[in-house]
Design an enzyme around this catalytic site. Structure first.
Site, PDB file in Angstrom:
ATOM      1  N   ASN A 132     -77.352  37.772 103.483  1.00 47.79           N
ATOM      2  CA  ASN A 132     -77.617  36.456 104.081  1.00 47.79           C
ATOM      3  C   ASN A 132     -79.069  36.081 103.847  1.00 47.79           C
ATOM      4  O   ASN A 132     -79.967  36.827 104.217  1.00 47.79           O
ATOM      5  CB  ASN A 132     -77.346  36.477 105.579  1.00 47.79           C
ATOM      6  CG  ASN A 132     -75.883  36.710 105.868  1.00 47.79           C
ATOM      7  OD1 ASN A 132     -75.023  36.019 105.329  1.00 47.79           O
ATOM      8  ND2 ASN A 132     -75.584  37.699 106.675  1.00 47.79           N
TER       9      ASN A 132
ATOM     10  N   LYS B 281     -68.665  35.587 115.205  1.00 45.03           N
ATOM     11  CA  LYS B 281     -69.205  36.674 116.019  1.00 45.03           C
ATOM     12  C   LYS B 281     -69.249  36.242 117.479  1.00 45.03           C
ATOM     13  O   LYS B 281     -69.576  35.095 117.785  1.00 45.03           O
ATOM     14  CB  LYS B 281     -70.615  37.038 115.536  1.00 45.03           C
ATOM     15  CG  LYS B 281     -70.602  37.642 114.130  1.00 45.03           C
ATOM     16  CD  LYS B 281     -71.987  37.776 113.538  1.00 45.03           C
ATOM     17  CE  LYS B 281     -71.868  38.273 112.093  1.00 45.03           C
ATOM     18  NZ  LYS B 281     -73.118  38.095 111.340  1.00 45.03           N
TER      19      LYS B 281
ATOM     20  N   LYS C  88     -70.641  35.994  95.249  1.00 44.43           N
ATOM     21  CA  LYS C  88     -70.462  37.330  95.830  1.00 44.43           C
ATOM     22  C   LYS C  88     -70.238  38.423  94.791  1.00 44.43           C
ATOM     23  O   LYS C  88     -70.701  39.557  94.961  1.00 44.43           O
ATOM     24  CB  LYS C  88     -69.306  37.316  96.839  1.00 44.43           C
ATOM     25  CG  LYS C  88     -69.425  36.264  97.935  1.00 44.43           C
ATOM     26  CD  LYS C  88     -70.692  36.375  98.751  1.00 44.43           C
ATOM     27  CE  LYS C  88     -70.891  35.154  99.624  1.00 44.43           C
ATOM     28  NZ  LYS C  88     -72.187  35.110 100.294  1.00 44.43           N
TER      29      LYS C  88
ATOM     30  N   GLU D  95     -61.554  44.563  95.492  1.00 41.52           N
ATOM     31  CA  GLU D  95     -62.120  45.777  96.100  1.00 41.52           C
ATOM     32  C   GLU D  95     -61.010  46.593  96.740  1.00 41.52           C
ATOM     33  O   GLU D  95     -60.005  46.038  97.181  1.00 41.52           O
ATOM     34  CB  GLU D  95     -63.109  45.398  97.223  1.00 41.52           C
ATOM     35  CG  GLU D  95     -64.368  44.750  96.749  1.00 41.52           C
ATOM     36  CD  GLU D  95     -65.359  44.485  97.874  1.00 41.52           C
ATOM     37  OE1 GLU D  95     -64.953  44.473  99.051  1.00 41.52           O
ATOM     38  OE2 GLU D  95     -66.531  44.292  97.560  1.00 41.52           O
TER      39      GLU D  95
ATOM     40  N   ARG E 151     -80.860  33.746 105.194  1.00 36.41           N
ATOM     41  CA  ARG E 151     -81.382  32.896 106.269  1.00 36.41           C
ATOM     42  C   ARG E 151     -81.704  33.773 107.481  1.00 36.41           C
ATOM     43  O   ARG E 151     -81.344  34.947 107.500  1.00 36.41           O
ATOM     44  CB  ARG E 151     -80.319  31.875 106.695  1.00 36.41           C
ATOM     45  CG  ARG E 151     -79.073  32.563 107.248  1.00 36.41           C
ATOM     46  CD  ARG E 151     -78.063  31.609 107.852  1.00 36.41           C
ATOM     47  NE  ARG E 151     -77.035  32.323 108.585  1.00 36.41           N
ATOM     48  CZ  ARG E 151     -76.009  32.958 108.065  1.00 36.41           C
ATOM     49  NH1 ARG E 151     -75.858  32.975 106.745  1.00 36.41           N
ATOM     50  NH2 ARG E 151     -75.134  33.580 108.822  1.00 36.41           N
TER      51      ARG E 151
ATOM     52  N   GLU F   8     -75.617  42.825 104.815  1.00 36.97           N
ATOM     53  CA  GLU F   8     -74.415  43.181 105.590  1.00 36.97           C
ATOM     54  C   GLU F   8     -73.685  44.337 104.924  1.00 36.97           C
ATOM     55  O   GLU F   8     -73.487  44.325 103.708  1.00 36.97           O
ATOM     56  CB  GLU F   8     -73.439  41.997 105.631  1.00 36.97           C
ATOM     57  CG  GLU F   8     -73.914  40.804 106.407  1.00 36.97           C
ATOM     58  CD  GLU F   8     -72.841  39.716 106.488  1.00 36.97           C
ATOM     59  OE1 GLU F   8     -73.058  38.757 107.238  1.00 36.97           O
ATOM     60  OE2 GLU F   8     -71.796  39.816 105.807  1.00 36.97           O
TER      61      GLU F   8
ATOM     62  N   LYS G 158     -60.943  38.830  96.602  1.00 36.54           N
ATOM     63  CA  LYS G 158     -61.980  37.999  97.211  1.00 36.54           C
ATOM     64  C   LYS G 158     -62.463  36.942  96.231  1.00 36.54           C
ATOM     65  O   LYS G 158     -62.694  37.246  95.055  1.00 36.54           O
ATOM     66  CB  LYS G 158     -63.184  38.851  97.632  1.00 36.54           C
ATOM     67  CG  LYS G 158     -62.889  39.870  98.734  1.00 36.54           C
ATOM     68  CD  LYS G 158     -64.168  40.577  99.179  1.00 36.54           C
ATOM     69  CE  LYS G 158     -63.885  41.492 100.369  1.00 36.54           C
ATOM     70  NZ  LYS G 158     -65.112  42.120 100.896  1.00 36.54           N
TER      71      LYS G 158
HETATM   72  C1  MV4 Z   1     -63.523  43.604 103.499  1.00 37.08           C
HETATM   73  C2  MV4 Z   1     -62.739  44.222 104.497  1.00 37.08           C
HETATM   74  C3  MV4 Z   1     -62.103  45.402 104.143  1.00 37.08           C
HETATM   75  N1  MV4 Z   1     -62.241  45.907 102.900  1.00 37.08           N
HETATM   76  N2  MV4 Z   1     -63.618  44.151 102.269  1.00 37.08           N
HETATM   77  C4  MV4 Z   1     -64.639  39.689 106.029  1.00 37.08           C
HETATM   78  C5  MV4 Z   1     -65.786  38.770 105.866  1.00 37.08           C
HETATM   79  C6  MV4 Z   1     -66.291  38.994 104.506  1.00 37.08           C
HETATM   80  N3  MV4 Z   1     -67.706  38.946 104.508  1.00 37.08           N
HETATM   81  C7  MV4 Z   1     -65.795  40.347 104.120  1.00 37.08           C
HETATM   82  N4  MV4 Z   1     -64.793  40.704 105.070  1.00 37.08           N
HETATM   83  C8  MV4 Z   1     -64.101  41.866 104.947  1.00 37.08           C
HETATM   84  N5  MV4 Z   1     -64.183  42.473 103.730  1.00 37.08           N
HETATM   85  C9  MV4 Z   1     -62.983  45.274 101.999  1.00 37.08           C
HETATM   86  N6  MV4 Z   1     -63.083  45.812 100.764  1.00 37.08           N
HETATM   87  C10 MV4 Z   1     -62.654  43.633 105.747  1.00 37.08           C
HETATM   88  C11 MV4 Z   1     -63.328  42.442 105.991  1.00 37.08           C
HETATM   89  C12 MV4 Z   1     -63.177  41.898 107.306  1.00 37.08           C
HETATM   90  C13 MV4 Z   1     -64.262  41.834 108.200  1.00 37.08           C
HETATM   91  C14 MV4 Z   1     -65.540  42.238 107.847  1.00 37.08           C
HETATM   92  C15 MV4 Z   1     -66.581  42.147 108.718  1.00 37.08           C
HETATM   93  C16 MV4 Z   1     -66.369  41.664 109.994  1.00 37.08           C
HETATM   94  C17 MV4 Z   1     -65.127  41.243 110.376  1.00 37.08           C
HETATM   95  C18 MV4 Z   1     -64.054  41.318 109.496  1.00 37.08           C
HETATM   96  C19 MV4 Z   1     -62.791  40.897 109.901  1.00 37.08           C
HETATM   97  C20 MV4 Z   1     -61.763  40.954 108.999  1.00 37.08           C
HETATM   98  C21 MV4 Z   1     -61.936  41.453 107.725  1.00 37.08           C
END
Ligand code: MV4
Length: 434
Positions: free
Chosen positions: A279, A226, A105, A189, A281, A264, A147
């Site tokens: 993604n 989801k 990532k 981040e 896929r 995304e 992360k």
């Molecule tokens: C974030 C965020 C807030 N700020 N990054 C969750 C899944 C992963 N792909 C990244 N995610 C998030 N990253 C920053 N800088 C909040 C989330 C997040 C989230 C993102 C998409 C859909 C649902 C979520 C649920 C909780 C947190």
């Protein structure tokens, strides 16, 4: 995948199909509808659907030219993509290099940043030490997100609100990442408050030319699963779609992405958007895009794999589509899994309704895999009509013998905030069943 999507499309294209199945899935419809079927092992997916030599052997004995990996299991496995290539089997998915590059990532983010795609302010690549983490956090200001570079889909990340909490978060997130992924490298981040999850479907060809097929709003999720997806996003504007679409094409072309994929984004309340993940896929929710742009995405995958060129025209939504994931889970018991035999089954139909499923009356939902029973999709001219149609379809959908998420969707479709299009990724944190 609901491995049937690809069997259906292949049949329409005059392509012969082979289904693979575990002993738990011998009665599945994909086995019945494929031209041939090969058993690849016992119920446990680690001994069947995830066991690469078994899949390759099944392809060899049936003389298969290509493998469509669906959306779970090995669909984003770089080793599998590589082994297919080494055995002269076309993998209908991303190259091993692409899967590895986007699977890391921090690397994916740096690649996109260099290509001019908006990213969340944070560390330059991975963090070197706790001291480095402290320095970056001070600069971008709390709250921040730590992360794991090998994470994704919500695994291996933690929000931190102040410097006093950073050391413990740093240590625990690294420990978790080491255990889960065998890689404890971290990046940082700025934390985006109450974001929406909006993703752009893209398609790219062998020359590195890409187009976009508009967005999907996937903000209604629970523990990173989801539950509902829709397109267009109620938060979208023409201007924002132009900008996000252009950014997604930039992302795809920067890595010469071949095939269909998803970029995304997190979108904040001021409609700033930031690259999150790519993604490599086809996704569970590709159905709603198919409905609003009126094109079979599995067909597009097969055509791109066969060398088709992208014209450069983007696909804009002409309709509104919503997908409810119908899972064998009890929404009244915290969405606890509810495997078992479906004793009685009636699925909705009529204009603007699509049900993608592998189940039928008498089917036994095995406890070994994820709990998706099917996908219920409605398509209409407007969002309001698509919601009304979904209410009607849910009321017609009868599944007995196991608990399902139908009551959840029934309540959601009548929820005031949902109907107003007023929701973020935090929505499910406060949602309660009546
Ligand atoms: C974030 C965020 C807030 N700020 N990054 C969750 C899944 C992963 N792909 C990244 N995610 C998030 N990253 C920053 N800088 C909040 C989330 C997040 C989230 C993102 C998409 C859909 C649902 C979520 C649920 C909780 C947190």
């Amino acid at each position: 995948m609901c491995i049937r999507d690809s069997i259906r499309t292949a049949k329409e294209m005059g392509i012969k199909t082979v289904a693979v199945y575990s002993t738990a899935d011998a009665d599945s419809l994909h086995v019945r509808f494929a031209d041939e079927a090969v058993c690849i092992g016992p119920p446990s997916s680690s001994e069947s659907y995830l066991r690469i030599p078994n899949i390759i052997a099944a392809a060899e004995i049936t003389n298969s030219d290509a493998i469509h990996p669906g959306y779970g299991f090995l669909s984003e496995n770089a080793t599998f993509s590589k082994v297919c290539a080494e055995n002269g089997i076309k993998f209908i998915g991303a190259s091993p290099e692409m899967i590895d590059s986007m699977g890391d990532k921090a690397n994916a983010k740096t690649t996109m940043e260099n290509a001019g795609v908006p990213t969340v302010p944070g560390s330059e690549g991975v963090l070197e030490s706790l001291a480095d983490a402290k320095k970056v956090a001070k600069k971008i200001k709390y709250p921040i997100m730590l992360k794991a570079t090998a994470g994704g889909g919500g695994k291996g990340m933690q929000m931190v609100t102040c410097e006093e909490d950073l050391q413990e978060a740093w240590e625990s997130t690294r420990r978790e990442a080491a255990a889960a992924f065998g890689n404890d490298a971290m990046y940082m981040e700025k934390f985006i408050e109450e974001p929406r999850h909006i993703e752009i479907q893209i398609a790219g060809d062998k020359r590195g030319k890409a187009c976009h097929l508009s967005e999907r709003d996937c903000s209604i999720q629970r523990r990173h699963q989801k539950l509902v997806e829709e397109t267009p996003s109620p938060f979208m504007t023409e201007k924002l779609r132009d900008r996000m679409g252009a950014a997604a094409i930039k992302a795809a072309e920067a890595v010469k992405y071949e095939g269909v994929g998803t970029v995304e984004f997190l979108v904040d309340k001021n409609r700033n958007f930031y690259f999150m993940e790519m993604n490599t896929r086809i996704q569970v929710e590709h159905t709603i895009t198919e409905e609003v742009v009126n094109y079979d995405l599995v067909k597009e995958q097969i055509k791109l794999a066969a060398g088709k060129n992208i014209s450069g025209v983007n696909y804009l939504p002409t309709m509104h589509a919503i997908q409810c994931r119908i899972n064998a889970e009890d929404p009244y018991k915290n969405f606890a899994p509810s495997p078992g035999v479906i004793t009685s089954y009636n699925q909705p139909g009529g204009h603007g309704i699509r049900v993608d499923t592998h189940v039928y009356a008498g089917y036994m939902i095995p406890p070994y895999y994820d709990s998706m029973i099917g996908k219920l999709i409605t398509v209409a001219q407007t969002r309001e009509e698509a919601i009304l149609k979904m209410q009607r379809a849910l009321d017609e959908y009868i599944i007995e013998g196991v608990k399902s998420t139908i009551p959840f969707h029934q309540q959601l479709m009548r929820d005031k905030s949902f109907n107003e299009g007023n929701f973020t990724t935090k929505f499910m944190e406060t949602f309660e069943m009546e």
